[in-house]
Write a protein that holds these residues in place. Structure first.
Motif, short mmCIF file in Angstrom:
data_model
loop_
_atom_site.label_atom_id
_atom_site.label_comp_id
_atom_site.label_asym_id
_atom_site.label_seq_id
_atom_site.Cartn_x
_atom_site.Cartn_y
_atom_site.Cartn_z
N VAL A 136 0.66 64.77 -34.23
CA VAL A 136 -0.33 64.11 -35.32
C VAL A 136 -1.39 64.79 -35.72
O VAL A 136 -2.10 64.57 -36.78
CB VAL A 136 -0.83 62.48 -34.72
N ASP A 137 -1.58 66.06 -34.96
CA ASP A 137 -2.97 66.65 -35.35
C ASP A 137 -2.51 68.25 -35.34
O ASP A 137 -2.31 68.87 -36.32
CB ASP A 137 -3.84 66.71 -34.29
N SER A 138 -2.49 68.91 -33.99
CA SER A 138 -2.42 70.44 -34.21
C SER A 138 -1.23 71.15 -34.76
O SER A 138 -1.02 72.27 -35.34
CB SER A 138 -2.39 71.02 -32.72
N ALA A 184 -6.07 58.82 -29.13
CA ALA A 184 -7.61 58.72 -29.76
C ALA A 184 -7.54 59.37 -31.26
O ALA A 184 -8.23 59.05 -32.03
CB ALA A 184 -8.37 59.66 -28.80
N GLU A 185 -6.59 60.45 -31.58
CA GLU A 185 -6.80 61.12 -32.67
C GLU A 185 -5.91 59.98 -33.72
O GLU A 185 -6.41 60.19 -34.65
CB GLU A 185 -5.88 62.27 -32.50
N VAL A 186 -5.02 59.37 -33.32
CA VAL A 186 -4.40 58.16 -34.05
C VAL A 186 -5.32 57.22 -34.58
O VAL A 186 -5.55 56.94 -35.58
CB VAL A 186 -3.02 57.46 -33.40
N SER A 257 -10.83 65.05 -20.64
CA SER A 257 -9.97 65.57 -21.63
C SER A 257 -10.56 65.16 -23.11
O SER A 257 -11.32 64.63 -23.38
CB SER A 257 -8.45 64.64 -21.80
N HIS A 258 -9.86 66.06 -24.02
CA HIS A 258 -10.31 65.96 -25.30
C HIS A 258 -10.34 64.68 -26.01
O HIS A 258 -11.41 64.05 -26.63
CB HIS A 258 -9.52 66.99 -26.22
N GLY A 259 -9.17 63.92 -25.81
CA GLY A 259 -8.85 62.51 -26.17
C GLY A 259 -9.99 61.55 -25.82
O GLY A 259 -10.51 60.96 -26.47
N SER A 261 -12.95 62.43 -24.70
CA SER A 261 -14.33 62.82 -25.07
C SER A 261 -14.33 62.46 -26.69
O SER A 261 -15.41 61.71 -27.07
CB SER A 261 -14.33 64.19 -25.06
N VAL A 262 -13.40 62.42 -27.32
CA VAL A 262 -13.46 61.85 -28.67
C VAL A 262 -13.35 60.34 -28.93
O VAL A 262 -14.21 59.78 -29.53
CB VAL A 262 -12.12 62.32 -29.64
N ALA A 263 -12.92 59.72 -28.00
CA ALA A 263 -12.84 58.15 -27.92
C ALA A 263 -14.37 57.65 -27.69
O ALA A 263 -14.91 56.99 -28.13
CB ALA A 263 -12.13 57.79 -26.67
#
Ligand SMILES: NC(=O)c1ccc[n+]([C@@H]2O[C@H](COP(=O)([O-])OP(=O)(O)OC[C@H]3O[C@@H](n4cnc5c(N)ncnc54)[C@H](O)[C@@H]3O)[C@@H](O)[C@H]2O)c1
Ligand SMILES: [Zn+2]
Length: 351
Positions: A136-138, A184-186, A257-259, A261-263
């Motif tokens: 979905v992202d990279s 988290a990105e979704v 994790s990145h997800g 952290s973004v959450a």
């Protein structure tokens, strides 16, 4: 199966569905009509699961296939691996009409993409993302990079792939925690512009409909990338939750994790916005509920002052103001320029 066209400096398709990998040989042939060799770049975990199938399909399409495997994990995304891959490609006499396949998560996609961008000044490549985050992202948007000792993604290039093949079936082997990170990105895409996507995730949790969620997320990323291929304008909206998220991630020394952290970043900003009347309390509560439904955290254990200090050194700082992406409601966000001296107060409202 869904096909999403990305029309930027190069036009390519993102294929999303169950079993799409079976058609990889044909897709590869379409991308490299005169190609003789195909180099599969992967990590050890993913290669053990999927490289043989991918290679068989490429061989059936007439490619002579070689494979380069990196140890899994972010620490492989470095300058020394990068040069090893370039040497490997040269040693195999790969030419500009040949093809690279990046088979793996974002780590593999980023380094293999950077190799494709720079080997002989650019050769064709296909992204085969195997994590939700990579799908979905990279893998979409053409950002490729390696990390330097001084920081993440410090060397890289914008270099669009020739195709992206997302096979939802490969997510079955993905550890749940890594799947969660991609969620988290979704959620971010949902908050940015797709309320139906957000609510689907909130209701279904990890049992979300793979094809629906990946294709709606890719479509959203595609729209931002098409509007701003080189990330100088509206693409920055994709930083929702990331400015604070990066600070939390860094403070944990990348242990968080990145997800996750973004959450935390998205939840904190939403609470701050509700406090300021930028969004309603219901909106902030719904954002938190969505994050929790995926088993992701909404609060940080770090101190406000430590987070603020790191945020202020962030590259998204623009002189005396900090541009923060804020939700007005689910499906609509905007950019709020906060004077740096007011950032602490703003964030405090979200703690
Ligand atoms: N280029 C961009 O636009 C962009 C955007 C976001 C993130 N990134 C980069 O992406 C990277 C993170 O990507 P990631 O989260 O996919 O991590 P990753 O590539 O390190 O993969 C995470 C782990 O999952 C394993 N794995 C991958 N697919 C699997 C599968 N199907 N089954 C079982 N195990 C599997 C991998 O071996 C690895 O151990 C970072 O380097 C980040 O900088 C790039
Ligand atoms: Zn992110």
């Amino acid at each position: 199966m869904k096909t999403i066209e990305v029309a930027v400096s190069k036009t390519y398709n993102v294929l999303i569905g169950s079993g799409t990998l079976a058609g990889l040989g044909e897709i590869a042939r379409g991308a490299a009509p005169r190609g003789e060799r195909a180099a599969v770049i992967s990590d050890d975990t993913v290669a053990a699961l999927y490289a043989a199938g991918v290679e068989e399909s490429l061989e059936k399409a007439g490619f002579s296939v070689v494979r380069f495997t990196l140890p899994h994990g972010e620490q492989s995304k470095n300058g020394s691996s990068y040069l090893q891959i370039l040497d490997f490609l040269a040693g195999k006499h790969m030419s500009r009409s040949d093809l690279i396949l990046a088979l793996g998560g974002g780590m593999v996609g980023d380094i293999a993409g950077f190799c494709a961008a720079t080997y002989m000044r650019g050769i064709k490549y296909i992204q085969i993302p195997t994590t939700l985050l990579a799908m979905v992202d990279s893998s979409v948007g053409g950002k490729t990079a390696i990390d330097l000792p001084a920081g993440k993604n410090l060397a890289g290039a914008f270099y669009q792939p020739d195709a992206v093949v997302c096979d939802c079936d490969v997510l079955r082997s993905l550890p749940e925690d890594i799947l969660r990170d991609g969620c988290a990105e979704v959620l971010k895409y949902g908050i940015l512009g797709d309320v139906e996507l957000f609510r689907h995730m909130r209701v279904k949790g990890l049992e979300f409909d793979r094809e629906f969620v990946i294709s709606r997320s890719v479509a959203m990323k595609r729209d931002y990338v098409c509007a701003d291929e080189r990330d100088t304008g509206v693409r920055r909206m994709l930083n929702l939750g990331h400015t604070l998220g990066h600070a939390v991630e860094k403070l944990s020394n990348f242990g968080l994790s990145h997800g996750k952290s973004v959450a935390i970043g998205m939840a904190t900003v939403a609470r701050a916005c509700a406090e300021r009347g930028i969004c309603s309390r219901d909106c902030a509560e719904e954002i938190e509920a969505g994050i929790k439904a995926l088993g992701l955290p909404t609060v940080s254990g770090e101190s406000l002052s430590a987070i603020e200090e790191i945020m202020l050194s962030d590259k998204k700082r623009n002189g005396s103001v900090m541009s923060v992406i804020v939700p007005e409601k689910i499906g609509k966000c905007s950019v709020l320029d906060i004077p740096v001296e007011e950032l602490g107060d703003f964030m405090k409202a979200g703690f």
